[in-house]
Every structure is written in C-alpha cells, then in structure tokens.
Design a protein around this motif. Structure first.
Motif, mmCIF file in Angstrom:
data_model
loop_
_atom_site.group_PDB
_atom_site.id
_atom_site.type_symbol
_atom_site.label_atom_id
_atom_site.label_comp_id
_atom_site.label_asym_id
_atom_site.label_seq_id
_atom_site.Cartn_x
_atom_site.Cartn_y
_atom_site.Cartn_z
ATOM 1 N N GLY A 59 -1.588 -12.018 -1.408
ATOM 2 C CA GLY A 59 -1.039 -12.189 -2.310
ATOM 3 C C GLY A 59 -1.008 -14.109 -2.467
ATOM 4 N N ARG A 60 -0.074 -13.712 -3.858
ATOM 5 C CA ARG A 60 0.927 -15.294 -3.782
ATOM 6 C C ARG A 60 2.410 -14.993 -3.377
ATOM 7 N N CYS A 61 2.405 -14.411 -2.265
ATOM 8 C CA CYS A 61 3.658 -14.289 -2.158
ATOM 9 C C CYS A 61 4.097 -13.144 -1.344
ATOM 10 N N LYS A 62 5.473 -13.878 0.285
ATOM 11 C CA LYS A 62 5.520 -12.718 1.216
ATOM 12 C C LYS A 62 7.128 -12.518 0.973
ATOM 13 N N VAL A 63 7.613 -11.336 0.971
ATOM 14 C CA VAL A 63 9.237 -11.560 0.455
ATOM 15 C C VAL A 63 9.438 -10.598 2.104
ATOM 16 N N ASP A 64 10.117 -11.409 2.956
ATOM 17 C CA ASP A 64 10.590 -11.295 4.679
ATOM 18 C C ASP A 64 11.866 -10.904 4.623
ATOM 19 N N PHE A 65 12.493 -9.517 4.641
ATOM 20 C CA PHE A 65 13.346 -8.472 5.805
ATOM 21 C C PHE A 65 13.341 -8.640 6.978
ATOM 22 N N TYR A 66 14.719 -8.672 7.683
ATOM 23 C CA TYR A 66 15.013 -8.695 8.847
ATOM 24 C C TYR A 66 14.799 -7.223 9.842
ATOM 25 N N ASN A 67 13.210 -7.385 10.379
ATOM 26 C CA ASN A 67 13.222 -6.459 11.240
ATOM 27 C C ASN A 67 12.453 -6.401 11.862
ATOM 28 N N LYS A 68 12.451 -5.500 13.417
ATOM 29 C CA LYS A 68 11.905 -5.821 14.745
ATOM 30 C C LYS A 68 9.903 -4.893 14.649
ATOM 31 N N TYR A 69 9.813 -4.797 13.529
ATOM 32 C CA TYR A 69 8.672 -4.193 13.210
ATOM 33 C C TYR A 69 6.971 -5.239 12.494
ATOM 34 N N ASP A 70 8.026 -6.631 12.174
ATOM 35 C CA ASP A 70 6.934 -7.185 11.590
ATOM 36 C C ASP A 70 6.182 -6.973 10.462
ATOM 37 N N VAL A 71 6.893 -5.787 9.445
ATOM 38 C CA VAL A 71 6.506 -5.662 8.230
ATOM 39 C C VAL A 71 7.606 -6.239 6.912
ATOM 40 N N TYR A 72 7.099 -6.177 5.877
ATOM 41 C CA TYR A 72 7.486 -7.275 4.790
ATOM 42 C C TYR A 72 6.875 -6.279 3.929
ATOM 43 N N MET A 73 7.429 -7.025 2.881
ATOM 44 C CA MET A 73 6.368 -6.898 1.741
ATOM 45 C C MET A 73 5.660 -7.851 0.355
ATOM 46 N N HIS A 74 4.989 -7.578 0.491
ATOM 47 C CA HIS A 74 3.814 -9.039 -0.307
ATOM 48 C C HIS A 74 3.522 -8.938 -1.778
ATOM 49 N N ASP A 75 2.620 -10.077 -2.198
ATOM 50 C CA ASP A 75 1.848 -9.363 -3.508
ATOM 51 C C ASP A 75 0.139 -8.590 -2.591
ATOM 52 N N THR A 76 -0.447 -8.961 -3.839
ATOM 53 C CA THR A 76 -1.870 -8.274 -2.774
ATOM 54 C C THR A 76 -3.072 -8.959 -4.263
ATOM 55 N N PRO A 77 -4.268 -8.380 -3.589
ATOM 56 C CA PRO A 77 -5.602 -8.998 -4.312
ATOM 57 C C PRO A 77 -6.539 -8.115 -5.027
ATOM 58 N N LEU A 78 -5.906 -6.954 -4.064
ATOM 59 C CA LEU A 78 -6.277 -6.120 -4.621
ATOM 60 C C LEU A 78 -5.661 -4.440 -5.080
ATOM 61 N N LYS A 79 -4.461 -5.724 -6.889
ATOM 62 C CA LYS A 79 -4.265 -4.782 -7.700
ATOM 63 C C LYS A 79 -4.863 -3.282 -8.142
ATOM 64 N N GLY A 80 -5.813 -3.137 -8.048
ATOM 65 C CA GLY A 80 -6.221 -1.511 -8.569
ATOM 66 C C GLY A 80 -5.696 -0.376 -7.719
ATOM 67 N N LEU A 81 -4.988 -0.768 -6.405
ATOM 68 C CA LEU A 81 -4.845 0.231 -5.693
ATOM 69 C C LEU A 81 -2.649 1.010 -6.471
ATOM 70 N N PHE A 82 -3.135 0.380 -7.246
ATOM 71 C CA PHE A 82 -1.769 0.739 -7.772
ATOM 72 C C PHE A 82 -1.580 1.833 -8.312
ATOM 73 N N GLY A 83 -2.710 1.791 -8.691
ATOM 74 C CA GLY A 83 -3.105 3.313 -10.241
ATOM 75 C C GLY A 83 -3.900 4.299 -9.132
ATOM 76 N N GLU A 84 -3.792 3.735 -7.336
ATOM 77 C CA GLU A 84 -3.479 4.856 -6.782
ATOM 78 C C GLU A 84 -2.820 6.304 -6.654
ATOM 79 N N ASN A 85 -3.272 8.096 -7.294
ATOM 80 C CA ASN A 85 -1.726 8.866 -6.813
ATOM 81 C C ASN A 85 -1.486 8.610 -6.268
ATOM 82 N N ALA A 86 -2.254 8.476 -4.609
ATOM 83 C CA ALA A 86 -1.582 8.654 -3.249
ATOM 84 C C ALA A 86 -1.609 7.046 -2.360
ATOM 85 N N ARG A 87 -0.872 6.277 -2.847
ATOM 86 C CA ARG A 87 -0.437 5.291 -2.167
ATOM 87 C C ARG A 87 0.020 4.849 -0.317
ATOM 88 N N PHE A 88 -0.360 5.829 -0.159
ATOM 89 C CA PHE A 88 -0.017 5.384 1.641
ATOM 90 C C PHE A 88 -1.395 5.116 2.612
#
Length: 420
Positions: free
Chosen positions: A305-334
């Motif tokens: 999406g429009r941004c990425k939020v970095d935090f220290y970790n060894k797994y190469d995971v982070y927080m970010h935006d997404t173009p798929l906004k419809g997913l936020f309306g799902e019950n199970a968001r895994f």
C-alpha cells in the motif's frame, strides 16, 4: 446439561456482570401485550443496538494492561462459580441457526435464556419466543464480544461461538490472565499492541487506547511472530521486495498460472549484480526464481500500500498498508504471510511520527496521495508488542473471547521466549 429456571436466576446473579450495562440498550418493555399476553413486536433500533454493543466492548482500556489483569480475576471468579454450580450452559439447538429479527419459535426463547446467562440480555422473568428488539440487541452484543460481524443473525460463526462450553471459556480466562501478567512488566507509557487472535491493533498512551485499528495477521502456517520490539522507521510509498518464502510458495505458482502476473503487478526481477531480467529468463518449472530479487514498484497496487512501518525482528515481518481494503471486513482475518496489515494506517503513522515534526494527519495523507518516496526514522522509537490474547475483560464487566487460531490455548502456552 439443562439449566433450570432456578439455576438460570442464580446464574444471572453470578455472570450478569459480563454485560451488566447491556440492559441500558433495551427499554423495560418485555415485548408482551397487556391484554392476553400476546407477543408484541417493538421496533428495533438496529443501528443503536450495534452502537451500544460496540461501546460496551471497545472502551479506552487497553487489552494489554494491569487493569485488564484485575478485570480478568473478577471474570475468572464469576465463571468458576457458574461452572461449579451448573457445569455448562445449554448449547443452542439446530433450530437456532439462521434466526434473525422478526422470526419466532422455541429456539428464540432458548437463545434469550442463554444470552441472559452471559449478561448479553437483562434478566426477564417471562421469556417469549419472538426474535424481537431485545434479542436483536443481545445477539449483537454477543457478536461484538466475540469479534464477529455484528449483523444480529445467528449465522455460522455466531452459532459456533454459542456452542463453546463454559469450562472452555473459563480455561481461556485463566490462561490469558497469566499471559497478560507475563507481558505487563514490559509495558511503557506509550506502546502499540497487535493482538493476533483478535486481529486488532491498539495505540496506547497513559493507560488509554488512543487509536484502535482492524488488522490482518498471519495465516496458521505463516504465523505472525509473538515478540516485543520497537518501531523505528516509516517508509512512504515503498518498494516491496518479495520474500523468498513467498517466491517459493506463491510467486512461482502465480507465474505458472498467468505468465503476465509480474507485468500486471509491476514486479521487476534483478540478478545479484542489480541487472534487470525478463520473466522469460527464469525457468518457472523449477525453483530457479528464488535465486533472484523480485521488487514491486510503488503505486496503488503495491502489496504494501502507501506505507510500511518497520520494527526490529529477525523474521522480516513488519506492519503495512494494503490495497485490499475489503479484507478488513472479514470475520477471520488470518490471511497474511506473517506481516500485519493495518486499516486506516495513516492515523497510526501520524501518531508514531508526532515527535518528528510536520507529520500531522494531513501531512501523512498528502504524502500518501502525492506519491512521496521517503524513509523516515522515528526520533522517538515506540515499543510494539505482538501478543496472543484470546480472552479479556474491561471495567464495565464485558468479557471478550476470540478463537485459538494458533492453538496456543490448546497447548497451555502462557509465556513466549521472544516477548521477554
């Protein structure tokens, strides 16, 4: 185990704290006509019922806090008393599936008695068989407490949640009280919490939730790691470098299904010397692709999406935006490969960058829309805790539950090595 009328009254006295404020959502009208006891439908304020349910769940109290720990101890005591006296509550009959406002039948009456036990409805001495306004409000509160879509229908997810035994819920409360105590010692005045089972994000300051965001988190087989870290950087309109795990598990398959996939999503290929390659240079019948770098250009279709939020970790995971906004309306968001996608991330970014100067919400939104490509290091790094809390309670007496998606409840896990 059947719960008798006498036990019902005793049970409500025990567990009524769960939704003690819920009674304010309904007026005293029991839905019965004074002339002949014929059921009378009262017009339901559906939007009001939903708003009340949300207000009883989404308070300013953080899920991860010392106050929640104290609230859980009260919830545990009440659930222990209920289980000791009754063993279990009735599971919903099959006829309850599909019930909604305006329908009637014995299942509606049984559903009312069940929701009275949980405190989702105020106690009534006489219960009719109408799915009326009061039952609609009770179902919506139950759905809000369990993180379900608040629609007032006994759909599949709601029916399943109603079927979970009381002793299972008690075990969840006990496990999560220990988890919250485990994390509480590492909390600061200002922090971000990702609660994985709830797929939510809370921005906390001075013991209050300043912002709450719906999230998408990792699939069961690509779990979001549980850890304590610090947010140190925000990237506006970033490139996305595709992780090797996604190249191997997804990208090769996508290219075999559609050879134009990379071009459609503006993903380019580079070798170890930085030379750009053509998709035809890769043998897609093998895992040859993992030897190269795949990078997606910034833009509306970028996976971050429009941004990425970095935090220290060894797994190469982070927080970010997404173009798929419809997913936020799902019950199970895994649904992610381990990273955390955040709804309305612009407000969170403005809060994170407030000490950098010039980054209010309007500034962040302008950077998003203007396509600014810039990486900004936080002047004050903000702690982040990715947690696993499947049960919690607030000071209003509302107890919330979530599914044990990663099976840590089943394993009895209460501490996590990287969250120390």
């Amino acid at each position: 185990m059947h719960i008798s009328r006498r036990k019902l009254l005793a049970s409500v006295a025990v567990l009524g704290f769960v939704g003690v404020s819920a009674g304010r959502a309904q007026e005293g009208d029991s839905g019965w006509d004074l002339f002949g006891n014929k059921p009378k439908m009262r017009k339901a304020d559906i939007d009001g019922n939903t708003a009340t349910a949300k207000s009883l769940v989404d308070t300013v109290e953080p899920i991860l806090s010392a106050q929640t720990s104290a609230n859980l101890q009260l919830a545990i005591a009440n659930y222990e008393a209920f289980v000791a006296a009754n063993g279990n509550w009735d599971t919903p009959p099959r006829e309850a599936f599909g019930l909604q406002l305006g329908k009637s039948g014995r299942a509606a009456a049984l559903l009312k008695r069940r929701l009275m036990i949980n405190g989702d409805m105020p106690l009534e001495k006489r219960v009719n068989d109408q799915f009326d306004a009061a039952l609609d409000a009770g179902v919506r509160l139950f759905q809000a407490r369990h993180g379900l879509n608040i629609n007032g229908h006994i759909d599949e997810a709601t029916f399943y949640a109603l079927s979970v035994p009381a002793d299972y819920r008690l075990n969840q409360l006990r496990l999560n009280a220990q988890r919250i105590d485990f994390w509480a010692s590492s909390l600061s005045d200002r922090y971000v919490v990702v609660n994985i089972p709830a797929a939510t994000i809370e921005a906390v300051e001075a013991s209050q939730v300043i912002q709450r965001h719906t999230a998408v988190v990792g699939k069961v087989d690509r779990a979001t790691p549980i850890l304590n870290s610090k947010i140190h950087q925000v990237k506006f309109n970033p490139f996305w470098t595709v992780p090797k795990s996604i190249i191997r598990k997804d990208l090769i398959r996508y290219m075999n299904e559609d050879p134009e996939y990379l071009a459609k999503f503006r993903i380019r290929i580079f070798d170890g010397k930085g030379n750009e390659l053509s998709p035809t240079d890769i043998d897609w019948a093998t895992e040859d692709a993992v030897n190269y770098t795949f990078r997606q250009d910034p833009g509306a279709e970028n996976s971050l999406g429009r941004c990425k939020v970095d935090f220290y970790n060894k797994y190469d995971v982070y927080m970010h935006d997404t173009p798929l906004k419809g997913l936020f309306g799902e019950n199970a968001r895994f649904l992610s490969s381990g990273c955390v996608r955040a709804e309305n991330i612009d407000t969170l970014v403005a809060w994170l960058l407030r000490d950098n100067g010039g980054w209010d919400l309007a500034g962040v939104q302008a950077a998003f829309e203007g396509g600014l490509r810039e990486d900004i290091k936080l002047k004050v790094q903000v702690p982040i805790h990715t947690t696993y809390i499947t049960a919690w309670a607030n000071s209003q007496g509302t107890v919330s539950f979530r599914d044990d998606v990663y099976a840590f409840d089943a394993a009895g896990t209460v501490s996590f090595p990287e969250a120390v």
